[in-house]
Scaffold this motif. Structure first.
Motif, PDB file in Angstrom:
ATOM      1  N   PRO A  72      16.082   2.459  32.757  1.00 42.34           N
ATOM      2  CA  PRO A  72      14.661   1.634  33.094  1.00 42.34           C
ATOM      3  C   PRO A  72      14.336   1.353  31.363  1.00 42.34           C
ATOM      4  O   PRO A  72      14.552   1.946  30.582  1.00 42.34           O
ATOM      5  CB  PRO A  72      14.064   2.804  33.212  1.00 42.34           C
ATOM      6  N   GLU A  73      13.556   0.251  31.440  1.00 40.21           N
ATOM      7  CA  GLU A  73      12.696  -0.160  30.187  1.00 40.21           C
ATOM      8  C   GLU A  73      11.388   0.712  30.243  1.00 40.21           C
ATOM      9  O   GLU A  73      11.101   1.166  28.963  1.00 40.21           O
ATOM     10  CB  GLU A  73      12.549  -1.699  30.332  1.00 40.21           C
ATOM     11  N   ALA A  74      11.048   1.150  31.216  1.00 42.56           N
ATOM     12  CA  ALA A  74       9.857   2.098  31.120  1.00 42.56           C
ATOM     13  C   ALA A  74       9.659   2.679  32.493  1.00 42.56           C
ATOM     14  O   ALA A  74      10.392   2.543  33.384  1.00 42.56           O
ATOM     15  CB  ALA A  74       8.369   1.185  31.256  1.00 42.56           C
ATOM     16  N   ILE A  75       9.019   3.931  32.541  1.00 42.43           N
ATOM     17  CA  ILE A  75       8.968   5.092  33.345  1.00 42.43           C
ATOM     18  C   ILE A  75       7.424   5.035  33.595  1.00 42.43           C
ATOM     19  O   ILE A  75       6.708   5.378  32.792  1.00 42.43           O
ATOM     20  CB  ILE A  75       9.523   6.305  33.091  1.00 42.43           C
ATOM     21  N   VAL A  76       6.840   4.789  34.816  1.00 42.85           N
ATOM     22  CA  VAL A  76       5.658   4.851  35.222  1.00 42.85           C
ATOM     23  C   VAL A  76       5.357   6.180  36.138  1.00 42.85           C
ATOM     24  O   VAL A  76       5.965   6.398  37.235  1.00 42.85           O
ATOM     25  CB  VAL A  76       5.087   3.536  36.002  1.00 42.85           C
ATOM     26  N   MET A 128       3.162   9.220  27.468  1.00 45.78           N
ATOM     27  CA  MET A 128       3.552  10.611  27.752  1.00 45.78           C
ATOM     28  C   MET A 128       4.093  11.270  26.678  1.00 45.78           C
ATOM     29  O   MET A 128       4.941  10.573  25.949  1.00 45.78           O
ATOM     30  CB  MET A 128       4.159  10.646  29.169  1.00 45.78           C
ATOM     31  N   ALA A 129       3.722  12.363  26.346  1.00 47.08           N
ATOM     32  CA  ALA A 129       4.324  13.258  25.241  1.00 47.08           C
ATOM     33  C   ALA A 129       4.574  14.689  25.835  1.00 47.08           C
ATOM     34  O   ALA A 129       4.528  14.783  27.119  1.00 47.08           O
ATOM     35  CB  ALA A 129       3.189  13.569  23.967  1.00 47.08           C
ATOM     36  N   LYS A 130       5.062  15.284  25.103  1.00 46.96           N
ATOM     37  CA  LYS A 130       5.608  16.870  25.568  1.00 46.96           C
ATOM     38  C   LYS A 130       4.555  17.698  26.081  1.00 46.96           C
ATOM     39  O   LYS A 130       4.753  18.325  27.227  1.00 46.96           O
ATOM     40  CB  LYS A 130       6.360  17.549  24.416  1.00 46.96           C
ATOM     41  N   GLY A 131       3.314  17.655  25.796  1.00 47.88           N
ATOM     42  CA  GLY A 131       2.313  18.359  26.207  1.00 47.88           C
ATOM     43  C   GLY A 131       1.607  17.977  27.385  1.00 47.88           C
ATOM     44  O   GLY A 131       1.904  16.884  27.878  1.00 47.88           O
ATOM     45  N   MET A 132       0.603  18.901  27.861  1.00 39.81           N
ATOM     46  CA  MET A 132       0.214  18.417  29.303  1.00 39.81           C
ATOM     47  C   MET A 132      -0.966  17.366  29.017  1.00 39.81           C
ATOM     48  O   MET A 132      -1.831  17.630  28.399  1.00 39.81           O
ATOM     49  CB  MET A 132      -0.510  19.389  30.073  1.00 39.81           C
ATOM     50  N   ASP A 133      -0.574  16.022  29.108  1.00 42.43           N
ATOM     51  CA  ASP A 133      -1.703  14.951  29.193  1.00 42.43           C
ATOM     52  C   ASP A 133      -2.367  14.933  27.636  1.00 42.43           C
ATOM     53  O   ASP A 133      -3.329  14.670  27.314  1.00 42.43           O
ATOM     54  CB  ASP A 133      -3.085  15.367  30.049  1.00 42.43           C
ATOM     55  N   THR A 134      -1.491  15.066  26.777  1.00 42.58           N
ATOM     56  CA  THR A 134      -1.580  15.036  25.243  1.00 42.58           C
ATOM     57  C   THR A 134      -1.187  13.731  24.524  1.00 42.58           C
ATOM     58  O   THR A 134      -1.499  13.529  23.471  1.00 42.58           O
ATOM     59  CB  THR A 134      -0.956  16.217  24.581  1.00 42.58           C
ATOM     60  N   GLY A 135      -0.553  12.811  25.485  1.00 44.03           N
ATOM     61  CA  GLY A 135      -0.139  11.427  24.584  1.00 44.03           C
ATOM     62  C   GLY A 135      -1.221  10.706  24.062  1.00 44.03           C
ATOM     63  O   GLY A 135      -2.219  10.577  24.568  1.00 44.03           O
ATOM     64  N   ASP A 136      -0.528   9.572  23.517  1.00 40.70           N
ATOM     65  CA  ASP A 136      -1.580   8.689  22.666  1.00 40.70           C
ATOM     66  C   ASP A 136      -2.081   7.714  23.948  1.00 40.70           C
ATOM     67  O   ASP A 136      -1.553   7.354  24.898  1.00 40.70           O
ATOM     68  CB  ASP A 136      -0.706   7.698  21.816  1.00 40.70           C
ATOM     69  N   LYS A 156       5.257  17.003  38.604  1.00 41.67           N
ATOM     70  CA  LYS A 156       6.178  17.692  37.708  1.00 41.67           C
ATOM     71  C   LYS A 156       6.275  16.845  36.254  1.00 41.67           C
ATOM     72  O   LYS A 156       6.014  15.999  35.978  1.00 41.67           O
ATOM     73  CB  LYS A 156       7.526  17.433  38.334  1.00 41.67           C
ATOM     74  N   LEU A 157       6.236  18.082  35.241  1.00 47.53           N
ATOM     75  CA  LEU A 157       6.478  17.773  33.991  1.00 47.53           C
ATOM     76  C   LEU A 157       7.727  17.013  33.552  1.00 47.53           C
ATOM     77  O   LEU A 157       8.836  17.200  34.055  1.00 47.53           O
ATOM     78  CB  LEU A 157       6.356  18.930  32.979  1.00 47.53           C
ATOM     79  N   LEU A 158       7.786  15.930  32.775  1.00 49.28           N
ATOM     80  CA  LEU A 158       8.987  15.421  32.248  1.00 49.28           C
ATOM     81  C   LEU A 158       9.537  15.946  31.097  1.00 49.28           C
ATOM     82  O   LEU A 158       8.669  16.091  30.081  1.00 49.28           O
ATOM     83  CB  LEU A 158       8.711  13.818  32.084  1.00 49.28           C
ATOM     84  N   PRO A 159      10.839  16.571  31.097  1.00 52.99           N
ATOM     85  CA  PRO A 159      11.219  17.036  29.851  1.00 52.99           C
ATOM     86  C   PRO A 159      11.365  16.119  28.892  1.00 52.99           C
ATOM     87  O   PRO A 159      11.601  14.920  29.103  1.00 52.99           O
ATOM     88  CB  PRO A 159      12.635  17.681  30.476  1.00 52.99           C
ATOM     89  N   PRO A 160      11.676  16.709  27.480  1.00 51.94           N
ATOM     90  CA  PRO A 160      11.911  15.573  26.377  1.00 51.94           C
ATOM     91  C   PRO A 160      13.134  14.619  26.553  1.00 51.94           C
ATOM     92  O   PRO A 160      13.212  13.460  26.392  1.00 51.94           O
ATOM     93  CB  PRO A 160      11.985  16.458  25.380  1.00 51.94           C
ATOM     94  N   SER A 161      14.134  15.267  27.274  1.00 49.41           N
ATOM     95  CA  SER A 161      15.351  14.040  27.462  1.00 49.41           C
ATOM     96  C   SER A 161      14.829  13.168  28.246  1.00 49.41           C
ATOM     97  O   SER A 161      15.594  11.936  28.128  1.00 49.41           O
ATOM     98  CB  SER A 161      16.518  15.011  27.844  1.00 49.41           C
ATOM     99  N   VAL A 162      13.932  13.299  29.302  1.00 50.03           N
ATOM    100  CA  VAL A 162      13.663  12.273  30.012  1.00 50.03           C
ATOM    101  C   VAL A 162      12.491  11.480  29.594  1.00 50.03           C
ATOM    102  O   VAL A 162      12.681   9.879  29.482  1.00 50.03           O
ATOM    103  CB  VAL A 162      13.005  12.596  31.353  1.00 50.03           C
ATOM    104  N   LEU A 163      11.453  11.951  28.726  1.00 48.59           N
ATOM    105  CA  LEU A 163      10.679  11.055  27.840  1.00 48.59           C
ATOM    106  C   LEU A 163      11.552  10.093  26.806  1.00 48.59           C
ATOM    107  O   LEU A 163      10.817   8.947  26.428  1.00 48.59           O
ATOM    108  CB  LEU A 163       9.879  12.141  27.205  1.00 48.59           C
ATOM    109  N   ALA A 164      12.569  10.458  26.483  1.00 49.89           N
ATOM    110  CA  ALA A 164      13.097   9.777  25.279  1.00 49.89           C
ATOM    111  C   ALA A 164      14.013   8.597  25.990  1.00 49.89           C
ATOM    112  O   ALA A 164      14.482   7.744  25.106  1.00 49.89           O
ATOM    113  CB  ALA A 164      14.018  10.617  24.622  1.00 49.89           C
ATOM    114  N   VAL A 165      14.363   8.367  27.332  1.00 48.24           N
ATOM    115  CA  VAL A 165      14.974   7.550  27.966  1.00 48.24           C
ATOM    116  C   VAL A 165      14.710   5.954  27.891  1.00 48.24           C
ATOM    117  O   VAL A 165      15.243   5.225  27.207  1.00 48.24           O
ATOM    118  CB  VAL A 165      15.478   7.923  29.458  1.00 48.24           C
TER     119      VAL A 165
END
Length: 306
Positions: A79-83, A138-146, A89-98
């Motif tokens: 994917p170019e982006a994940i919405v 999205m970032a690693k924390g709960m609703d902490t991303g930019d 469910k929380l997205l683990p770092p490996s998914v956030l980096a895809v």
């Protein structure tokens, strides 16, 4: 854009429809597993799954995103982006980096206020006059991303959390469209959150249904509308447990927790002021107005609530 959409409840349905309407290539829709509902415990698909299947979109319902096979499947989709909208469910770092363009979340508050699972309900419970929707990376924390874009809306003085949900899910879908448009054009930049201003909005619990009648009527009124439609504020009136669904703050005073029938209206005294119960529901009954409840139930004036 090539997009993976992740969402589960009604709140996420307009956002999925917005991505469909944009004409994006939705390579997969991730949603929570079907859950048993009703007396027959028949498996019920999440609302997002129902919409996805209507449009012939591939649906995946993993129990966890921490499974390495699931993470590989996400990466293989390229994917170019994940919405993500109320996925649960929380997205683990490996998914956030895809995705190279990032993971975009639609959150039902004006961040950094009300981070967590129940931002809309807590805004109502706390008597906020306005709230809104924020899109963010999205970032690693709960609703902490930019933060990306925001849209504000007023909260009506008698508006319930359920009614606000119905409005905000449409606001969220429109904001998501604007966010994806700007992301696609390449000039969308995130703004870091001020963590010192952050507040939390944890998941609601059934124990929150209990009412402390020594509190001011306005505060109890906000509790009643903030807990509607779940778990609902409740009281035991003349030995019957009832859900209090809507109310109005009125003038008057008496011993907190005493019930009164005034001009055919059901009123309850609070620590400051009184509450008119405009709609309620007995455990085995239908929703009805406070007036109609009084017509069918004899309540001793001045009776103290349990």
């Amino acid at each position: 854009m090539r997009i993976i959409f992740m969402g589960t409840p009604d709140f996420a349905v307009p956002s999925l429809q917005a991505v469909i309407d944009r004409g994006d290539e939705i390579c997969a829709v991730f949603t929570q597993p079907d859950k048993p509902k009703g007396r027959g415990h028949k498996l019920q698909p999440p609302p997002v799954k129902e919409l996805a299947l209507q449009h012939g979109l591939p649906v995946l319902q993993p129990a966890s995103l921490r499974d390495e096979d699931v993470q590989k499947a996400i990466a293989d989709l390229k994917p170019e982006a994940i919405v993500v909208v109320a996925y649960g469910k929380l997205l683990p770092p490996s998914v956030l980096a895809v995705p190279p363009l990032g993971c975009i979340n639609v959150h039902g508050s004006l961040l950094p206020k009300y981070r967590g699972a129940a931002p809309i309900q807590w805004a109502v419970i706390n008597g906020e006059k306005n709230t809104g929707v924020t899109t963010m990376f999205m970032a690693k924390g709960m609703d902490t991303g930019d933060m990306l874009l925001k849209a504000e809306t007023d909260i009506g003085p008698e508006e319930t959390a359920g009614e606000l949900f119905d409005r905000m899910k449409l606001i969220g879908a429109e904001l998501l469209t604007d966010t994806l448009n700007q992301l696609e054009q390449g000039y969308l930049k995130g703004t870091p959150q001020d963590n010192s201003q952050a507040t939390l909005a944890p998941m609601l619990k059934k124990e929150m249904s209990a009412i402390d009648w020594s509190k001011p009527a306005r505060q109890i009124h906000d509790q009643i509308r903030g807990l509607n439609p779940w778990p609902c504020a409740a009281a035991t009136i003349d030995g019957r447990r009832v859900k209090l669904l809507t109310s109005q703050v009125v003038e008057g005073s008496n011993t907190p927790g005493t019930v009164h029938s005034i001009d055919g209206e059901l009123l309850i005294a609070c620590g400051q002021g009184m509450l008119k119960i405009t709609e309620l529901q007995a455990e085995t009954g239908k929703r009805m107005s406070g007036k109609n409840y009084l017509l069918g139930h004899t309540i001793k004036d001045g009776a103290l609530l349990e």
